[in-house]
Every structure is written in structure tokens, then in C-alpha cells.
Write a protein that holds these residues in place. Structure first.
Motif, mmCIF file in Angstrom:
data_model
loop_
_atom_site.group_PDB
_atom_site.id
_atom_site.type_symbol
_atom_site.label_atom_id
_atom_site.label_comp_id
_atom_site.label_asym_id
_atom_site.label_seq_id
_atom_site.Cartn_x
_atom_site.Cartn_y
_atom_site.Cartn_z
ATOM 1 N N VAL A 215 0.818 -1.218 0.000
ATOM 2 C CA VAL A 215 0.000 0.000 0.000
ATOM 3 C C VAL A 215 0.847 1.262 0.000
ATOM 4 C CG1 VAL A 215 -1.840 -1.217 1.225
ATOM 5 C CG2 VAL A 215 -0.191 0.142 2.519
ATOM 6 N N LEU A 216 2.156 1.128 0.149
ATOM 7 C CA LEU A 216 3.014 2.311 0.247
ATOM 8 C C LEU A 216 2.892 3.237 -0.960
ATOM 9 C CD1 LEU A 216 6.391 1.197 1.873
ATOM 10 C CD2 LEU A 216 4.733 2.858 2.725
ATOM 11 N N PRO A 217 2.916 2.735 -2.203
ATOM 12 C CA PRO A 217 2.788 3.665 -3.334
ATOM 13 C C PRO A 217 1.526 4.515 -3.258
ATOM 14 C CG PRO A 217 3.491 1.501 -4.096
ATOM 15 C CD PRO A 217 3.125 1.343 -2.654
ATOM 16 N N ALA A 218 0.410 3.922 -2.874
ATOM 17 C CA ALA A 218 -0.846 4.673 -2.796
ATOM 18 C C ALA A 218 -0.780 5.749 -1.721
ATOM 19 C CB ALA A 218 -2.009 3.716 -2.527
ATOM 20 N N LEU A 219 -0.257 5.404 -0.551
ATOM 21 C CA LEU A 219 -0.170 6.385 0.531
ATOM 22 C C LEU A 219 0.747 7.537 0.152
ATOM 23 C CD1 LEU A 219 0.117 4.022 3.653
ATOM 24 C CD2 LEU A 219 -1.935 4.900 2.548
ATOM 25 N N ALA A 220 1.909 7.211 -0.396
ATOM 26 C CA ALA A 220 2.894 8.248 -0.719
ATOM 27 C C ALA A 220 2.397 9.159 -1.840
ATOM 28 C CB ALA A 220 4.216 7.589 -1.119
ATOM 29 N N VAL A 221 1.829 8.588 -2.883
ATOM 30 C CA VAL A 221 1.351 9.402 -4.004
ATOM 31 C C VAL A 221 0.197 10.295 -3.563
ATOM 32 C CG1 VAL A 221 0.194 9.299 -6.241
ATOM 33 C CG2 VAL A 221 2.161 7.836 -5.789
ATOM 34 N N THR A 222 -0.692 9.784 -2.736
ATOM 35 C CA THR A 222 -1.820 10.594 -2.256
ATOM 36 C C THR A 222 -1.330 11.813 -1.495
ATOM 37 O OG1 THR A 222 -3.220 8.624 -2.100
ATOM 38 C CG2 THR A 222 -3.922 10.571 -0.878
ATOM 39 N N TYR A 223 -0.377 11.614 -0.594
ATOM 40 C CA TYR A 223 0.148 12.751 0.167
ATOM 41 C C TYR A 223 0.919 13.697 -0.742
ATOM 42 C CZ TYR A 223 2.214 15.489 3.897
ATOM 43 O OH TYR A 223 2.574 16.531 4.715
ATOM 44 N N LEU A 224 1.706 13.156 -1.643
ATOM 45 C CA LEU A 224 2.527 13.984 -2.517
ATOM 46 C C LEU A 224 1.664 14.856 -3.424
ATOM 47 C CD1 LEU A 224 5.498 14.499 -3.299
ATOM 48 C CD2 LEU A 224 5.249 12.749 -5.055
ATOM 49 N N VAL A 225 0.537 14.340 -3.847
ATOM 50 C CA VAL A 225 -0.327 15.092 -4.755
ATOM 51 C C VAL A 225 -1.250 16.043 -4.009
ATOM 52 C CG1 VAL A 225 -2.249 14.867 -6.388
ATOM 53 C CG2 VAL A 225 -0.268 13.353 -6.572
ATOM 54 N N ALA A 226 -1.842 15.609 -2.898
ATOM 55 C CA ALA A 226 -2.989 16.321 -2.335
ATOM 56 C C ALA A 226 -2.728 17.108 -1.061
ATOM 57 C CB ALA A 226 -4.123 15.321 -2.084
ATOM 58 N N ALA A 227 -1.594 16.954 -0.405
ATOM 59 C CA ALA A 227 -1.360 17.688 0.844
ATOM 60 C C ALA A 227 -1.225 19.184 0.562
ATOM 61 C CB ALA A 227 -0.110 17.159 1.532
#
Length: 699
Positions: A215-227
Motif C-alpha cells: 500500500v506504500l505507493p498509494a499512501l505516498a502518491v496521495t500525500y505527494l499530490v494532495a497535501a
């Protein structure tokens, strides 16, 4: 004095009014939510608890391999820390011990029983449903959260795993915790929440190793895009989260690696007595690529492979022209490829709402197409869609050992996508595109549910027709414009929800109301867990490796008889259990495979040495080491348990036949030990088992 007398009632009465106030807030929930939201959530959690706790003692020891390790953890501190199968600390299970810790703590508090062992698993299940509902609710409202939570609660494989003692229950809870913390971090760009997410993934590694990282790619990409912070800060926060994850995952590994090998148990499943070797080999690349204990070369007479070190039983050969399906160990859980999650083996476990989730994912990406960077709909699509796609892709194409119950890791993502997609389309139902999207989700669910139910045609055959009828009604109701037929639209929504859960819930109730045990549990009608009965159940297992789940014409029946699939419920005779219970040595007995050892020690209450680890293929102990234990009086008996559980003493050495004595391959050292025992010590038959007394040599 008067003022003191008057003020005393105020101090007493204040807390008494505060407690009911807090209780009202707990029952009411946030004031911004509708009045029905919190009571509905509480009803959902109560129903989930009943479903997961129903008849706990009817499940016996579930997977006896892990049950034996939990028992050992309640008896010895070192066994608790390392996750040893036996309290005398010969060998560990082939996974890190985090899930064992929770069950062993429960056993220490309540006493070691099946109920105390499985209680933490059910609690983890209820907590996972609550946490998923809360995570989805934060961005998409209470209705979406409830739909997501309910969809997860009745996913058949989730019901199975949250009622079982495999490590997957804790793993899924930790993954959902990481997703919840990530959504909090995305909301404010706060590093603290991201550190919590990293910690959860780290402890997920201590539960089931590299699977937690999917699940790491999903968590990291979500934060990188939306934070909502600068790119530099986002990158810095991700690095910090990764560092915390490394510490959370690595502290136990470091301790084990630095601990003197002579003073700790052998790391089960590894070839080099190393956690790193286990991580990268048997539980790492071996799972993805095969090999390293995850599968051997082509099977006898066929073009495919048998699972995990197995060969056809002695005297059984494939008929001319018959080949096993390609994909190696995948055969038990469907051939590798893009359709694996929908196949006969996997489909009924987790895929009931998978088509709807994929439709919701596509529509979620479309809805967030031109939105700002921090848009929550797009962020949810990245988070849950990334989780689903990456995990499903790995599961679909991995060539090593893969079992149906692994798919419980997909259940939260599927449920969340359905909840998010359904809600976002419903609030946009004035538009034709939204109504078509909702109708597509329902139609896909009804059609696929019909297919899944049709795979068990003798189990409530009318159910699939009811599901199809509900789907038609729901689609018609949802396609009607709201301004013309509001009531029909609402009816369509209600029927759509019923359509979504009907088939899955039916399988879930069947799973909760029937017995499951052994190493490879499956949900739904016909589900089981192992093959303790030998012949008939081995035949069933072999049949599942062929298209359609049937043995081809002319395929010979495997021989009937004993043994058990490693980790299965090996039936221990009372006389053997009494014999073990009366010993005082460090190990009451030795037996090939830790799974057999666990079953024996659960029955006898005394540590049993499992030669060769889970399958008997680990290079531990060496013949010299075992001879030293016997000479020192550490082991009293050797019990010969044939069949799938390990080689029989007196069989040819591993160099002559790598599967001597049974379908499971044993290591050369284990075969040497069985040869030495059978040629050196006197034997007798007790309860149908050949028992060697290691204090009495042959005349």
C-alpha cells in the motif's frame, strides 16, 4: 461554613451531569452529522461484533501452526518475543510475531483457550470496520462511511480472517490505520499524522513482512499530490515517514540478527537462520518469482507445477496427455494472470463488489479531472484505487505461494471505493452521467453476483435470481430523473444497496456459521482449511488445480490415509497426548514439520521439536545437533507422522529422493535424522502412530 455547605452539592452534581452528557455526545456523534449517522454506525459495529464473535469455540484451534506458537508465547517469554512454535525455543514460525503477541497477551490474561486466542482477531475486525468507516466519512460524509464499513464487514474473506488466527487480521487493521492517518495528514499537511502512518506500516511488516509495503505507493502518491503544503515540505515529510517506518519495522529484525544464534530459536522458513534471508527469500522474492520454498520444477508427467515443494503421492501418476495448468503454485488459487481475482478459487472470497469498485475508480478519476490539486475525490481515488490496483496486480501475477485468504488485503480498498463512488454519484444524480454511473455500478454488481452464486448452483439456487431481479429494479429506479420520480429514485438507491450486499452477506453468514480449520481456510459454501483426512481432501485439492475444479478422466485417486497438510488439524490420539504430557524433558518429542509439532503440543501441553520447520524443508537441526540433544536427554520421543506432514523414518535419504516418505520435500538433514532414529532406537505403536523412545536403543 454556610458557603461551603452550599457549594458541596455543586461539586458532586457536576460530574454526574457530565457523564450523561458525554454519553449523549457519543451516541449522537458530531453535531454536523445527521441524527441517524452515529446510531447507524453503532448498529453496524454491534452486528459486526456478533458476526465475528459467533461461536468462537466451534473453530477449535483454527490454524494449529499459529495456535501452537500462541500457546508457547503464553508459557515462555523468549518464545513470546521470537514467535517460537515451541516453548523450548527450537524454531520460530515463518512470519514475524506481531499478531502472535496480541493473541498470547490475551491468553496470558484470560488463560490459553481457543476463545482467548481468537478474541483479539474479532476485536481487530470490528476496529477495522470502524476505522474504515471513519476514514471514508472524513472526506465524503457519514453515508459513504457506513456503506464502506458495511461492505467490508460482510466481505466473505474478511469474515473468515477476523474469525481466524492467521496474521492477516492484524495486518489489515494496520493498513487501514495507515490510510486513516494519511487522510489526516493530507487534510492539514501535518507531519505527525504521516509519522503515525509510517509506524503502522512498520508494524505491518512485523505482522506479515513485505505484504505490508504493497500500500506504500498509494499512501505516498496521495500525500505527494494532495497535501496542502509546498512540494519541498511534502517530500521532506515523506522521507521522515519512511524513516519512522524503517525503525518500526527494523527494531525487531535488528534484535534478532544481533542475538547470538546459539541462544535463540532458528528462524523458521529461512535457509540461513536469518530474518533478512526470510524477508528476501521465502517471504519476499520467492513469493513473487517462485522458488526458495515457494515451488519446485515441473510436476511428474505434466507441464505445470505442484504447490510449494509437493509432488504427486507415491504410486500416483498423471495419465498420458494430461498436464497440470501453467503457473506453478498458483494452481491452488487460480492461474496467474489478470483474471485471477475473478477466478473460481478467488472470486467468491472477495470480488463481489470488485466490478463496482473499478467503475467507481474510473468515475472518481473523471470527476476529479479538472479539480484543484487538493481535491478530496481525486485524493480518494489515488489512495484507495492505488491500494487496490497495486495489491491486486501483485496477487494476480505472483508465481510463488499464494492462498485465497491473502485477498482480505483488498477488501478495505474495494469497500472504500464503493462507498466513495456511490456517494459522489448520488449527490450528482441530477445529471444523466451520474445516474448512468450509479446504474453501471449496480448492474455490474448484480451481474457478477449472479455469476458467483451460479458457481455453487446447489447452494440456495434461488438466491441468484433474487439478486438479478433486485439489480433490474435498482437500475430502473436510478436511471429515472429525480424531478420526475424522486420516490422511485430513492427506492432504486435502497434496492441498489440491498443488491450490493446480498450475495456477499449470504456467503459471510455461511462462513461464520460453519467450521473452518487448517492452514488454507476459504470462505463460503464448501470452504475449508486443510487436508487432515488425506485421500478425499487431497483429491479435492488436486482437483482445484485443473480448469473447472474437476480431475480429468482417468486421473487416479490419491491413496487414503493419514497425515495432514502442514498447519492442518492433525488428530492426536489421547494415548499419545497422555504420553507427551507425562514427560519432563525440554522437548517431549520430535516430529518432522513444525505444523505436526504444534498439533502434538496443543494436545499434550508440552513442547515438541518440529524438525525442518513448517514443511520439514528447513535445514534445522543438523544430524549432529539432534544427536547432541538426544545425548543430553533433551528429547524423549520421536513420533513418525506420515502423509503430507513429513517423511517417515526409514525412508531413503533426501539425496536419493527429495520427497522420501511423502509428497512434502524434507531437507537432507531431516532425512538423515529420520534414518538415524529408525535404525538406532526401539519403536512401538501408540494410537496408530509409530513412537520411538530415544532412551532405548535397539538390541
Amino acid at each position: 461554613m454556610s458557603s461551603l455547605t452550599e457549594s458541596a452539592p455543586t461539586r458532586v452534581a457536576g460530574p454526574s451531569r457530565t457523564v450523561p452528557g458525554r454519553l449523549r455526545r457519543l451516541l449522537r456523534g458530531p453535531s454536523a452529522d445527521p441524527a441517524w449517522a452515529r446510531p447507524a454506525l453503532l448498529v453496524l459495529l454491534a452486528a459486526t461484533a456478533v458476526l465475528y464473535l459467533w461461536d468462537p469455540t466451534g473453530r477449535g484451534w483454527a490454524n494449529s501452526y499459529y495456535a501452537g506458537a500462541v500457546q508457547s508465547g503464553t508459557q515462555d517469554a523468549k518464545a513470546f518475543f521470537f514467535g517460537s512454535v515451541d516453548a523450548a525455543n527450537f524454531i520460530t514460525v515463518d512470519k514475524p510475531p506481531a499478531s502472535l503477541w496480541l493473541m498470547a497477551i490475551s491468553g496470558r490474561i484470560f488463560g490459553f483457550t481457543s476463545w482467548s486466542m481468537l478474541l483479539p482477531q474479532a476485536i481487530a475486525g470490528v476496529a477495522t470496520v470502524a476505522l474504515l468507516a471513519a476514514t471514508v466519512r472524513r472526506w465524503h460524509g457519514p453515508a459513504a462511511g457506513l456503506v464502506a464499513g458495511a461492505a467490508l464487514a460482510v466481505t466473505p474473506v474478511a469474515v473468515l480472517m477476523f474469525r481466524y488466527n492467521n496474521p492477516d487480521a492484524l495486518l489489515v487493521l494496520l493498513l487501514v490505520l495507515a490510510a486513516w492517518a494519511t487522510t489526516r495528514a493530507v487534510e492539514q499537511g501535518r507531519i505527525g499524522w504521516l509519522l503515525l502512518a509510517g509506524s503502522a506500516i512498520g508494524f505491518g511488516f512485523l505482522t506479515k513482512m513485505l505484504q505490508a509495503f504493497l500500500v506504500l505507493p498509494a499512501l505516498a502518491v496521495t500525500y505527494l499530490v494532495a497535501a496542502p503544503v509546498s512540494l519541498r515540505r511534502r517530500l521532506g515529510h515523506l522521507v521522515a515517514g519512511g524513516a519512522v517506518m524503517t525503525v518500526a519495522a527494523g527494531w525487531w529484525v535488528t534484535v534478532v540478527e544481533l542475538w547470538p544464534a546459539a541462544d535463540r530459536p532458528y528462524v523458521g522458513g529461512s535457509e540461513d537462520d536469518s530474518v533478512l534471508g526470510l524477508t528476501l527469500g521465502y517471504n519476499g522474492l520467492g513469493r513473487i518469482l517462485g522458488g526458495d520454498g515457494n515451488g519446485v520444477g515441473g510436476a511428474q508427467g505434466g507441464g505445470g507445477e505442484l504447490p510449494a515443494g509437493m509432488q504427486l503421492p507415491a504410486g500416483v501418476e498423471l495419465p498420458a496427455g494430461v498436464e497440470l495448468p501453467a503457473g506453478g503454485p498458483a494452481g491452488m488459487s487460480g492461474a496467474t494472470g489478470i483474471g485471477r481475482m475473478f477466478g473460481d478459487a478467488i472470486g467468491g472470497q472477495v470480488s463481489w463488489l470488485l466490478p463496482a469498485a473499478l467503475v467507481a475508480l474510473v468515475l472518481g478519476v473523471w470527476l476529479g479531472g479538472r479539480a484543484p490539486r487538493t481535491d478530496r475525490v481525486r485524493a480518494s481515488a489515488l489512495l484507495w484505487g492505488g491500494w487496490l490496483l497495486v495489491t491486486a496486480a501483485v496477487f494476480s501475477f505472483m508465481e510463488g505461494i499464494f492462498h485465497e485468504y491473502y485477498t482480505v488485503a483488498l477488501a478495505p480498498a474495494i469497500a472504500a471505493l464503493v462507498g466513495v463512488g456511490g456517494r459522489e454519484l448520488w449527490v450528482r444524480r441530477e445529471t444523466l452521467s451520474a445516474r448512468v454511473g450509479l446504474a453501471a455500478m449496480v448492474a455490474a454488481t448484480a451481474a457478477w453476483g449472479y455469476v458467483l452464486l451460479d458457481r455453487t448452483p446447489d447452494w440456495y439456487p434461488a438466491l441468484r435470481y433474487v439478486l438479478a431481479g433486485l439489480g433490474v429494479v435498482a437500475v430502473v429506479g436510478l436511471l429515472l430523473p429525480r424531478r420526475r420520480a424522486l420516490r422511485l429514485s430513492v427506492v432504486g438507491l435502497v434496492v441498489a444497496l440491498a443488491t450490493g450486499v446480498l450475495g456477499s452477506a449470504a456467503y459471510a453468514v455461511q462462513t461464520a456459521s460453519s467450521t473452518r480449520s487448517g492452514p488454507i481456510p476459504t470462505a463460503g459454501p464448501g470452504g475449508g482449511g486443510g487436508f487432515p483426512g488425506g485421500g478425499a481432501e487431497l483429491t479435492e485439492m488436486m482437483a482445484r488445480m485443473f480448469p473447472g475444479g474437476r480431475l480429468p478422466a482417468g486421473f487416479p485417486e490419491p491413496p487414503a490415509g493419514g497425515g495432514g497438510m502442514p498447519g492442518g488439524e492433525v488428530r492426536t490420539d489421547d494415548a499419545v497426548a497422555e504420553l507427551l504430557h507425562g514427560t519432563t524433558t525440554a522437548w517431549a518429542a520430535a516430529v518432522v514439520s513444525s505444523s505436526n509439532a504444534a498439533s502434538l503440543q496443543l494436545a499434550g501441553g508440552r513442547p515438541v521439536m518440529g524438525l525442518g520447520g513448517f514443511t520439514g524443508s528447513d535445514p534445522a537441526p543438523t544430524l549432529a545437533e539432534f544427536q547432541r540433544h538426544v545425548a543430553d536427554g533433551d528429547v524423549r520421543y520421536f513420533i513418525a507422522m506420515g502423509g503430507l506432514g513429513g517423511a517417515m523414518p526409514g525412508a531413503p535419504s533426501a539425496d536419493a529422493s527429495p520427497n522420501a516418505g511423502g509428497p512434502m520435500a524434507t531437507s537432507a538433514s531431516v532425512s538423515d535424522i529420520t534414518d538415524w532414529v529408525s535404525s538406532t532406537f526401539a519403536s512401538t505403536t501408540i494410537g496408530g502412530q509409530t513412537v520411538y523412545d530415544l532412551t532405548k536403543e535397539k538390541n
